[in-house]
Design an enzyme around this catalytic site. Structure first.
Site, PDB file in Angstrom:
ATOM      1  N   HIS A  33       0.835  -1.216   0.000  1.00  0.00           N
ATOM      2  CA  HIS A  33       0.000   0.000   0.000  1.00  0.00           C
ATOM      3  C   HIS A  33       0.868   1.264   0.000  1.00  0.00           C
ATOM      4  O   HIS A  33       0.456   2.302   0.504  1.00  0.00           O
ATOM      5  CB  HIS A  33      -0.982   0.014   1.180  1.00  0.00           C
ATOM      6  N   GLY A 121      -4.003 -12.635  -3.973  1.00  0.00           N
ATOM      7  CA  GLY A 121      -3.059 -11.544  -3.743  1.00  0.00           C
ATOM      8  C   GLY A 121      -1.797 -11.668  -4.578  1.00  0.00           C
ATOM      9  O   GLY A 121      -0.782 -11.058  -4.280  1.00  0.00           O
ATOM     10  N   SER A 123      -1.927 -11.101  -7.905  1.00  0.00           N
ATOM     11  CA  SER A 123      -2.143 -10.236  -9.064  1.00  0.00           C
ATOM     12  C   SER A 123      -2.470 -10.944 -10.366  1.00  0.00           C
ATOM     13  O   SER A 123      -1.866 -10.683 -11.406  1.00  0.00           O
ATOM     14  CB  SER A 123      -0.920  -9.367  -9.313  1.00  0.00           C
ATOM     15  N   SER A 124      -3.433 -11.826 -10.300  1.00  0.00           N
ATOM     16  CA  SER A 124      -3.863 -12.473 -11.541  1.00  0.00           C
ATOM     17  C   SER A 124      -4.422 -11.429 -12.517  1.00  0.00           C
ATOM     18  O   SER A 124      -4.248 -11.558 -13.726  1.00  0.00           O
ATOM     19  CB  SER A 124      -4.919 -13.532 -11.241  1.00  0.00           C
ATOM     20  N   SER A 125      -5.051 -10.383 -11.997  1.00  0.00           N
ATOM     21  CA  SER A 125      -5.640  -9.406 -12.917  1.00  0.00           C
ATOM     22  C   SER A 125      -4.563  -8.590 -13.628  1.00  0.00           C
ATOM     23  O   SER A 125      -4.674  -8.325 -14.823  1.00  0.00           O
ATOM     24  CB  SER A 125      -6.653  -8.510 -12.203  1.00  0.00           C
ATOM     25  N   ASP A 169       1.730  -3.920  -9.389  1.00  0.00           N
ATOM     26  CA  ASP A 169       1.464  -5.246  -9.951  1.00  0.00           C
ATOM     27  C   ASP A 169       1.765  -5.294 -11.445  1.00  0.00           C
ATOM     28  O   ASP A 169       2.388  -6.235 -11.943  1.00  0.00           O
ATOM     29  CB  ASP A 169      -0.003  -5.635  -9.716  1.00  0.00           C
ATOM     30  N   TYR A 219     -10.441  -1.169  -0.422  1.00  0.00           N
ATOM     31  CA  TYR A 219      -9.141  -0.723  -0.949  1.00  0.00           C
ATOM     32  C   TYR A 219      -9.216   0.760  -1.330  1.00  0.00           C
ATOM     33  O   TYR A 219      -8.360   1.563  -0.954  1.00  0.00           O
ATOM     34  CB  TYR A 219      -8.775  -1.576  -2.169  1.00  0.00           C
TER      35      TYR A 219
HETATM   36  C1  GLA Z   1      -2.936  -4.405  -4.823  1.00  0.00           C
HETATM   37  C2  GLA Z   1      -2.772  -3.241  -5.805  1.00  0.00           C
HETATM   38  C3  GLA Z   1      -1.362  -2.679  -5.785  1.00  0.00           C
HETATM   39  C4  GLA Z   1      -0.891  -2.398  -4.368  1.00  0.00           C
HETATM   40  C5  GLA Z   1      -1.176  -3.581  -3.456  1.00  0.00           C
HETATM   41  C6  GLA Z   1      -0.853  -3.288  -2.019  1.00  0.00           C
HETATM   42  O1  GLA Z   1      -2.172  -5.497  -5.255  1.00  0.00           O
HETATM   43  O2  GLA Z   1      -3.100  -3.642  -7.102  1.00  0.00           O
HETATM   44  O3  GLA Z   1      -1.276  -1.541  -6.589  1.00  0.00           O
HETATM   45  O4  GLA Z   1      -1.454  -1.228  -3.880  1.00  0.00           O
HETATM   46  O5  GLA Z   1      -2.515  -4.019  -3.534  1.00  0.00           O
HETATM   47  O6  GLA Z   1       0.493  -3.057  -1.852  1.00  0.00           O
END
Ligand code: GLA
Length: 381
Positions: A33, A121, A123-125, A169, A219
């Site tokens: 974050h 968490g 980051s598949s997207s 990501d 978020y």
């Molecule tokens: C998600 C968001 C990122 C980042 C993280 C937390 O993965 O896509 O940009 O903010 O949360 O670090």
């Protein structure tokens, strides 16, 4: 699912003449974050990603088949053609964002699948966006640089998927390098590759397999809190552009002006900045004890100040501590997903065994276990 099946499916649906592209998910050692606060992140690409067979067609529309969702979708390339299927919106968004930057996108046929666990968490997207941004750039010869490709993915999240995410990501998915983590300054987009091969340790993800609803609105609220705290600080200190530029002393000056919640969020972000720098220094010395200590610090902050952890993640973090794991914390946006753990090789087996048993006793299912392999970013296969 394997590449041969992907190719066979493409051929069966659309014929020959396709190219295959892939872009990975990511881990993040520390710096959570912080990206949308102009701070540092420390991600690396992993050996799991999205794989897509693609071929330009002359239909001026996209025909997409998702193997994982067993779904098919056709859409045009204008704003009003936005598809209803959530998975297709990522692809549509990438096409639109490329066009908004003044390039021409042509219709194409595609079949794709992924092996990045969804909602974990990892980051598949971003992997999905980066695969298509990278592929279209290459196939259409657009010559967009990788930083802009990352922004295209990020804007897709903002404008078509409702998540006001940072850049980490998409950056990691595009710039990843085998055996290396990247320290990225999100304010300047300067970055360095760090060789990452912690001798005598393993990095392992434990996936709670929970994904809490409304994670994206929660978020976005975190981001608003940070922006509010930052605006109040900047009114007194014009040199502060991002929250990560601020100090605790500055935050304390605006304590009475902002909601208590915003104060807590900002306290976490300011603390996290120092933890990332500590980890970088410690890595250079090979001091994994400090790396691990800061990871626990991040978990505490994400759980108690930023409030993006959950019962299952806190439980796994406690078990890690009890098992003598060097470092452990919730990874990524939070609200479910997984913990990242830095564990001495000799403790690995007993840690995994204990974590599975205790988690199962408490929540009725085992966490999933993923050994981390740091791999290359987006590429044509
Ligand atoms: C998600 C968001 C990122 C980042 C993280 C937390 O993965 O896509 O940009 O903010 O949360 O670090």
């Amino acid at each position: 699912m394997d590449l041969q099946t992907l190719k066979d499916k493409f051929t069966a649906k659309f014929g020959q003449g396709y190219s295959v592209y892939t872009s990975p998910g990511r881990i993040n050692l520390i710096g959570e974050h912080t990206d949308y606060n102009g701070g540092f992140v420390f991600p690396g690409a992993i050996d799991k990603g999205i794989y897509a067979a693609i071929k330009i067609n002359d239909l001026n529309k996209v025909r997409a088949h998702s193997i994982d969702y067993d779904g098919y979708c056709e859409f045009g390339l204008n704003e009003e053609d936005k598809p209803n299927e959530a998975w297709a919106r990522y692809i549509f968004g990438v096409c639109r964002e490329i066009q908004k930057r003044g390039y021409q996108v042509k219709g194409f046929d595609t079949v794709f699948f992924g092996n990045v666990p969804l909602g974990a968490g990892m980051s598949s997207s971003a992997a999905l966006e980066s695969t298509f941004a990278f592929a279209l750039n290459d196939l259409l010869g657009l010559k967009i640089d990788k930083f802009e490709l990352a922004r295209i993915g990020q804007s897709t999240e903002h404008n078509y998927c409702g998540v006001k995410c940072g850049i980490m990501d998409q950056f990691a998915s595009l710039f990843g390098k085998k055996g290396h983590l990247m320290r990225l300054n999100c304010a300047t987009m300067e970055f360095e590759y760090f060789p990452f091969n912690p001798q005598g340790y393993k990095v392992v993800l434990l996936d709670t397999v929970v994904k809490h609803e409304l994670a994206s609105s929660a978020y976005n609220r975190r981001r608003e809190s940070c922006e509010n705290a930052c605006a109040h600080i900047a009114a007194k200190h014009p040199e502060v552009k991002y929250l990560s530029d601020a100090t605790m002393a500055m935050l304390n000056e605006v304590d009475v002006e902002i909601p208590a919640e915003d104060y807590m969020r900002a306290e976490y972000v300011i603390g996290e900045k120092q933890r990332v720098l500590d980890v970088c220094e410690a890595l250079e010395r090979g001091d994994y004890e400090t790396v691990g200590d800061r990871m626990y610090g991040t978990h505490y902050g994400m759980s108690k100040l930023y409030e993006v952890s959950c019962e299952e993640l806190d439980f796994l973090n406690d078990i890690a501590k009890q098992c003598g794991v060097t470092g452990s914390r919730v990874m990524g946006g939070g609200f479910g997903g997984c913990t990242i753990n830095l564990v001495k090789e000799e403790l690995y087996d007993s840690f995994i065994k204990t974590a599975k048993e205790k988690f199962n006793e408490r929540f009725g299912h085992e966490p999933k276990v993923y050994d981390v392999v740091i791999s290359d970013g987006a590429r044509k296969l």
